[in-house]
Design a protein around this motif. Sequence first.
Motif, PDB file in Angstrom:
ATOM      1  N   SER A  28     -59.939  47.722 -19.879  1.00  0.00           N
ATOM      2  CA  SER A  28     -61.289  47.264 -19.569  1.00  0.00           C
ATOM      3  C   SER A  28     -61.910  46.485 -20.730  1.00  0.00           C
ATOM      4  O   SER A  28     -61.834  46.895 -21.882  1.00  0.00           O
ATOM      5  N   ALA A  29     -62.485  45.343 -20.389  1.00  0.00           N
ATOM      6  CA  ALA A  29     -63.228  44.487 -21.333  1.00  0.00           C
ATOM      7  C   ALA A  29     -62.339  43.743 -22.329  1.00  0.00           C
ATOM      8  O   ALA A  29     -62.844  43.028 -23.189  1.00  0.00           O
ATOM      9  N   CYS A  30     -61.013  43.896 -22.252  1.00  0.00           N
ATOM     10  CA  CYS A  30     -60.133  43.147 -23.159  1.00  0.00           C
ATOM     11  C   CYS A  30     -59.900  41.752 -22.593  1.00  0.00           C
ATOM     12  O   CYS A  30     -59.421  41.611 -21.464  1.00  0.00           O
ATOM     13  N   PRO A  31     -60.213  40.694 -23.353  1.00  0.00           N
ATOM     14  CA  PRO A  31     -60.082  39.324 -22.836  1.00  0.00           C
ATOM     15  C   PRO A  31     -58.691  38.713 -23.022  1.00  0.00           C
ATOM     16  O   PRO A  31     -58.425  37.620 -22.531  1.00  0.00           O
ATOM     17  N   LYS A  32     -57.809  39.410 -23.728  1.00  0.00           N
ATOM     18  CA  LYS A  32     -56.503  38.844 -24.063  1.00  0.00           C
ATOM     19  C   LYS A  32     -55.570  38.791 -22.850  1.00  0.00           C
ATOM     20  O   LYS A  32     -55.670  39.606 -21.927  1.00  0.00           O
ATOM     21  N   MET A  33     -54.665  37.819 -22.878  1.00  0.00           N
ATOM     22  CA  MET A  33     -53.620  37.724 -21.867  1.00  0.00           C
ATOM     23  C   MET A  33     -52.416  38.548 -22.333  1.00  0.00           C
ATOM     24  O   MET A  33     -52.207  38.736 -23.532  1.00  0.00           O
ATOM     25  N   VAL A  34     -51.628  39.044 -21.379  1.00  0.00           N
ATOM     26  CA  VAL A  34     -50.414  39.792 -21.721  1.00  0.00           C
ATOM     27  C   VAL A  34     -49.203  39.053 -21.177  1.00  0.00           C
ATOM     28  O   VAL A  34     -49.229  38.530 -20.058  1.00  0.00           O
ATOM     29  N   HIS A  35     -48.158  39.016 -21.998  1.00  0.00           N
ATOM     30  CA  HIS A  35     -46.928  38.306 -21.636  1.00  0.00           C
ATOM     31  C   HIS A  35     -45.742  39.252 -21.825  1.00  0.00           C
ATOM     32  O   HIS A  35     -45.710  40.032 -22.792  1.00  0.00           O
ATOM     33  N   ALA A  36     -44.790  39.167 -20.921  1.00  0.00           N
ATOM     34  CA  ALA A  36     -43.653  40.097 -20.925  1.00  0.00           C
ATOM     35  C   ALA A  36     -42.925  40.117 -22.266  1.00  0.00           C
ATOM     36  O   ALA A  36     -42.486  41.175 -22.733  1.00  0.00           O
ATOM     37  N   LYS A  37     -42.799  38.961 -22.897  1.00  0.00           N
ATOM     38  CA  LYS A  37     -42.062  38.884 -24.151  1.00  0.00           C
ATOM     39  C   LYS A  37     -42.882  39.378 -25.346  1.00  0.00           C
ATOM     40  O   LYS A  37     -42.342  39.516 -26.446  1.00  0.00           O
ATOM     41  N   ARG A  38     -44.165  39.633 -25.103  1.00  0.00           N
ATOM     42  CA  ARG A  38     -45.029  40.024 -26.221  1.00  0.00           C
ATOM     43  C   ARG A  38     -45.596  41.440 -26.057  1.00  0.00           C
ATOM     44  O   ARG A  38     -46.584  41.787 -26.682  1.00  0.00           O
ATOM     45  N   VAL A  39     -44.958  42.234 -25.198  1.00  0.00           N
ATOM     46  CA  VAL A  39     -45.258  43.674 -25.150  1.00  0.00           C
ATOM     47  C   VAL A  39     -43.990  44.392 -25.599  1.00  0.00           C
ATOM     48  O   VAL A  39     -42.964  44.347 -24.927  1.00  0.00           O
ATOM     49  N   ILE A  40     -44.039  45.015 -26.755  1.00  0.00           N
ATOM     50  CA  ILE A  40     -42.838  45.564 -27.386  1.00  0.00           C
ATOM     51  C   ILE A  40     -43.102  46.969 -27.927  1.00  0.00           C
ATOM     52  O   ILE A  40     -44.246  47.376 -28.102  1.00  0.00           O
ATOM     53  N   CYS A  41     -42.026  47.672 -28.184  1.00  0.00           N
ATOM     54  CA  CYS A  41     -42.132  48.950 -28.892  1.00  0.00           C
ATOM     55  C   CYS A  41     -41.879  48.654 -30.365  1.00  0.00           C
ATOM     56  O   CYS A  41     -40.739  48.694 -30.838  1.00  0.00           O
TER      57      CYS A  41
END
Length: 256
Positions: free
Chosen positions: A205-218
């Motif tokens: 909620s309220a986060c304006p950022k975009m998410v991309h598959a290659k940029r979600v990592i452990c």
Amino acid sequence: MASTSASRSDGVSSRIRRAASNLNSDNQLLVSDIRKALNLMKDIAVDLERDNQSDMVKQLENAVAELVEAHENCLHYSSAIHSVAEAYRPGPELTDFKKLLDTEFEKVKAGSSSHPQNHPLMHQFQQAVWNVHHAGQPMPGEEQEDIIMTSTESSIKNLKCPLTGKHITELTEPVRSMDCKHIYEKNAILIYIKSHHNNAKCPESACPKMVHAKRVICDPLLLVEIEEQRTLSRQTARTDVVEDFTEMEPHDEDST
């Protein structure tokens, strides 16, 4: 000619960003190792405190302060590396990257008000030692609410996955966005991104950022931070039990 020059410039900038990404990964591994060492030192200090070896605990606390400072310097270097890589544009002269990094590091460090003795990691160490003989009691000069807020302070931005509702300590495969730093269940966030045709906004909620598959990592630090959160949750639960037990104790009444 102009397009060739622009293409060459873009290629150099791209290589610099890749090199910066590799440096950051190495730096995060170092930060992760420091956090593991701090947790180990905290456990040792607790054992020493149980044996009333106060002098040894104090020596460990001094060593922890040095490690906390090294931890912060590593984070400052990560910020400096990222800033230099993003701002870099090839010019006619050779670039002194060491000078750029040193300058940016000093700028980042100057903007940080953190001091080892006031750092949350130092507070966690002191709190763990204090709890050996004073579980459920605030440390001198602090209120219980202050302790809870400071002890749980870290780079973790959300305690629950916004998609599954699970606490981060219960996630099967936790991952973190490289851009907004929010944490998700891996399978859930990848399905979410795909369902939005790779044009997804962070579900927090309220986060304006975009998410991309290659940029979600452990990232290397994430699992360490989640384990720290798990430990803090157990410690808080134990403290609550002590407080409840204390409240249930019978109080002496004046005989009539």
